[in-house]
Design a protein around this motif. Structure first.
Motif, PDB file in Angstrom:
ATOM      1  N   GLY A  23       2.325 -10.153   3.186  1.00 51.72           N
ATOM      2  CA  GLY A  23       1.766  -8.899   2.723  1.00 51.72           C
ATOM      3  C   GLY A  23       2.236  -7.678   3.487  1.00 51.72           C
ATOM      4  O   GLY A  23       3.288  -7.672   4.125  1.00 51.72           O
ATOM      5  N   ALA A  24       1.418  -6.633   3.430  1.00 58.31           N
ATOM      6  CA  ALA A  24       1.795  -5.308   3.939  1.00 58.31           C
ATOM      7  C   ALA A  24       2.114  -5.341   5.432  1.00 58.31           C
ATOM      8  O   ALA A  24       1.486  -6.048   6.204  1.00 58.31           O
ATOM      9  CB  ALA A  24       0.676  -4.313   3.676  1.00 58.31           C
TER      10      ALA A  24
ATOM     11  N   MET B  33       2.584  -4.828  -0.329  1.00 63.05           N
ATOM     12  CA  MET B  33       1.242  -5.372  -0.297  1.00 63.05           C
ATOM     13  C   MET B  33       1.166  -6.663  -1.112  1.00 63.05           C
ATOM     14  O   MET B  33       1.960  -6.895  -2.030  1.00 63.05           O
ATOM     15  CB  MET B  33       0.241  -4.359  -0.876  1.00 63.05           C
ATOM     16  N   ILE B  34       0.193  -7.497  -0.782  1.00 57.92           N
ATOM     17  CA  ILE B  34      -0.085  -8.684  -1.586  1.00 57.92           C
ATOM     18  C   ILE B  34      -0.614  -8.225  -2.942  1.00 57.92           C
ATOM     19  O   ILE B  34      -1.533  -7.402  -3.010  1.00 57.92           O
ATOM     20  CB  ILE B  34      -1.115  -9.586  -0.886  1.00 57.92           C
TER      21      ILE B  34
ATOM     22  N   PRO C 105      -5.438  -8.589   5.226  1.00 61.64           N
ATOM     23  CA  PRO C 105      -5.955  -7.787   4.115  1.00 61.64           C
ATOM     24  C   PRO C 105      -5.051  -6.588   3.853  1.00 61.64           C
ATOM     25  O   PRO C 105      -4.534  -5.974   4.786  1.00 61.64           O
ATOM     26  CB  PRO C 105      -7.335  -7.310   4.612  1.00 61.64           C
ATOM     27  N   ASN C 106      -4.876  -6.241   2.594  1.00 64.31           N
ATOM     28  CA  ASN C 106      -4.067  -5.065   2.257  1.00 64.31           C
ATOM     29  C   ASN C 106      -4.623  -3.787   2.876  1.00 64.31           C
ATOM     30  O   ASN C 106      -3.878  -2.867   3.204  1.00 64.31           O
ATOM     31  CB  ASN C 106      -4.005  -4.885   0.738  1.00 64.31           C
ATOM     32  N   ARG C 107      -5.937  -3.734   3.037  1.00 60.11           N
ATOM     33  CA  ARG C 107      -6.576  -2.500   3.500  1.00 60.11           C
ATOM     34  C   ARG C 107      -6.525  -2.349   5.017  1.00 60.11           C
ATOM     35  O   ARG C 107      -6.959  -1.329   5.569  1.00 60.11           O
ATOM     36  CB  ARG C 107      -8.035  -2.463   3.033  1.00 60.11           C
ATOM     37  N   GLY C 108      -6.009  -3.361   5.734  1.00 64.75           N
ATOM     38  CA  GLY C 108      -5.970  -3.343   7.187  1.00 64.75           C
ATOM     39  C   GLY C 108      -7.005  -4.270   7.782  1.00 64.75           C
ATOM     40  O   GLY C 108      -7.824  -4.865   7.080  1.00 64.75           O
TER      41      GLY C 108
ATOM     42  N   GLY D 241      -6.326   3.989   3.781  1.00 56.83           N
ATOM     43  CA  GLY D 241      -6.219   4.988   2.722  1.00 56.83           C
ATOM     44  C   GLY D 241      -6.637   4.505   1.347  1.00 56.83           C
ATOM     45  O   GLY D 241      -6.397   5.191   0.343  1.00 56.83           O
ATOM     46  N   MET D 242      -7.278   3.351   1.270  1.00 60.92           N
ATOM     47  CA  MET D 242      -7.689   2.798  -0.017  1.00 60.92           C
ATOM     48  C   MET D 242      -9.161   3.087  -0.261  1.00 60.92           C
ATOM     49  O   MET D 242      -9.985   3.008   0.642  1.00 60.92           O
ATOM     50  CB  MET D 242      -7.447   1.284  -0.059  1.00 60.92           C
TER      51      MET D 242
END
Length: 349
Positions: free
Chosen positions: A91-92, A102-103, A132-135, A151-152
Motif C-alpha cells: 500500500g501507500a 494506496m491499497i 492503513p491508507n489513512r496512516g 488528509g482523508m
C-alpha cells in the motif's frame, strides 16, 4: 504445540507463527528452508510474509525475495498444505511496489497475483493489509500522532474500505484468498472494517498484526476490548522487543549480524529508557529461573486476545532457542510481577 482459532474463520493456527522478514537478506535461502523444516517439525503450522520483505535493509533489488524463498520451499517439498500461509499488500508509502499507490480495488488483484506467483501457490490463507491508507500510529509515530494527517475524510475512509471489501470478496470467490487481516491498525479502524463487512459483505476481519511485547503494550486497552468482544485475534510482531528483551544489547553490546549492527537506532527503539526496562525484565526472569527469551515469547502468546505470536530468527540456532517457549508456563505470580514492571517502565521506546 497449542492451537488457537483465527478469528471466526474456522482456521486453526499454532500459538507461535514463523516470521520470515529476514529471508533473503540476513537469512539466506538454505538457512531459511532449514528454519521452515524445523518449525514444522516443532508443530508450528503458521507462517507470515509480506510482498515488501525482506527487510534490514529494504531495497528495490530484494523486494519479493522472501515470498520467492518460501515458494521455492513449497515447490521443493510439496508440503504447501501443511502450512497456514499469510502475506501482506504493502500500500501507500512503499515506492517499490505500484509506485506507492494506496491499497484499492484496483491494486488488490495485481498484488495478490504477484504474491501467488512468487509463493508458487494458488491460494493465500490470510491476506493482510500492511498499513492503513489513512496512516498509522505504529512504529513510534504514536508520540506525535495526528489522526487527520492523511488528509482523508471519514466518508473517504469508509468508501475505500467498502471498495476494498468488494475486491477481496471477488478474490475469495476466485479461491485466491481464504481470510482477511489487518496490520498496524487501530481499534477505530478495525471496528469500521467490521461494520463495513456487515453492511456490504466481503470477508470479516480475522486478525490484526501489530507490534506487541512486554515493552510495547499499546494493544492492552481499547484494541484488546474490541478484539475480545469481536473475535479478532492479535498477531503480535516483535514479541521480543526487536531483540532487546533477550538482553543481547545490554552494556553497549552490538553482536555481529544483529539488527542493531544494521540499523543503529533500531527504528527509533534505542534509548536509555529501553535499557533500564530490559534490565528490570531480565531481573524478573532471573528471579523466577526463566530464560528471558522464553518468558517474553510465552507472555505474548498467552494473552487472551492473541491468536498467534510471530517470532523471527536470523539463524537456525536462534529458532531452536525460541521454540523452548512452547513448554514454558508463566505462573500468576510471574504475570503479576511482569505487570508491575510494566507500570514502572511503560512504553520505553
Amino acid at each position: 504445540m497449542k492451537m488457537n482459532k483465527l478469528g471466526r474463520t474456522g482456521i486453526d493456527v499454532s500459538e507461535f507463527c514463523l516470521g520470515t522478514m529476514t529471508f533473503g537478506t540476513q537469512t539466506k535461502q538454505d538457512e531459511a528452508h532449514a528454519q521452515i523444516d524445523r518449525a514444522l517439525a516443532a508443530g508450528i503450522n503458521f507462517m507470515d510474509a509480506a510482498e515488501m520483505y525482506p527487510v534490514n535493509p529494504i531495497s528495490a533489488e530484494t523486494v519479493g525475495r522472501t515470498e520467492e524463498i518460501i515458494g521455492n520451499w513449497f515447490e521443493k517439498t510439496g508440503k504447501r498444505k501443511e502450512w497456514v500461509l499469510a502475506t501482506k499488500h504493502s500500500g501507500a508509502g512503499f515506492a517499490h511496489a505500484r509506485n506507492g499507490a494506496m491499497i484499492s480495488a484496483q491494486t488488490i488483484p495485481e498484488a495478490i497475483e504477484g504474491s501467488l506467483k512468487r509463493l508458487k501457490t494458488d491460494c493465500i490463507d490470510l491476506y493482510q493489509f500492511h498499513w492503513p491508507n489513512r496512516g498509522s500510529y505504529m512504529f513510534r509515530q504514536n508520540w506525535s500522532y495526528d489522526p487527520l494527517k492523511g488528509g482523508m475524510s471519514r466518508d473517504e475512509v469508509i468508501d475505500q474500505m467498502e471498495d476494498c471489501l468488494g475486491a477481496l470478496q471477488r478474490e475469495v470467490e476466485r479461491g485466491t484468498i481464504r481470510a482477511f487481516g489487518l496490520s498496524n491498525e487501530s481499534a477505530w479502524g478495525t471496528a469500521q472494517w467490521l461494520a463495513a463487512a456487515e453492511r456490504v459483505g466481503g470477508p470479516r476481519v480475522a486478525s490484526i498484526q501489530n507490534e506487541y511485547s512486554l515493552v510495547c503494550r499499546m494493544a492492552d486497552t481499547d484494541l484488546a476490548e474490541m478484539m475480545m468482544f469481536e473475535d479478532v485475534g492479535l498477531l503480535p510482531f516483535s514479541p521480543l522487543g526487536a531483540g532487546f528483551l533477550s538482553g543481547k544489547y545490554q552494556s553497549g553490546a552490538v553482536p555481529d549480524g544483529s539488527r542493531m549492527s544494521i540499523n543503529g537506532d533500531m527504528g527509533g527503539r534505542k534509548s536509555e529508557r529501553i535499557f533500564d526496562a530490559v534490565d528490570a525484565y531480565l531481573a524478573v526472569a532471573r528471579n523466577f529461573g526463566l530464560d528471558p527469551v522464553h518468558m517474553a515469547f510465552a507472555w505474548s502468546a498467552r494473552r487472551p486476545f492473541v491468536a498467534s505470536s510471530i517470532f523471527g530468527a536470523t539463524t537456525l540456532a536462534q529458532l531452536e532457542h525460541a521454540l523452548g517457549a512452547a513448554d514454558v508456563t508463566l505462573t500468576p505470580e510471574v504475570l503479576a510481577v511482569l505487570d508491575a514492571t510494566h507500570k514502572q517502565h511503560p512504553m520505553p521506546y
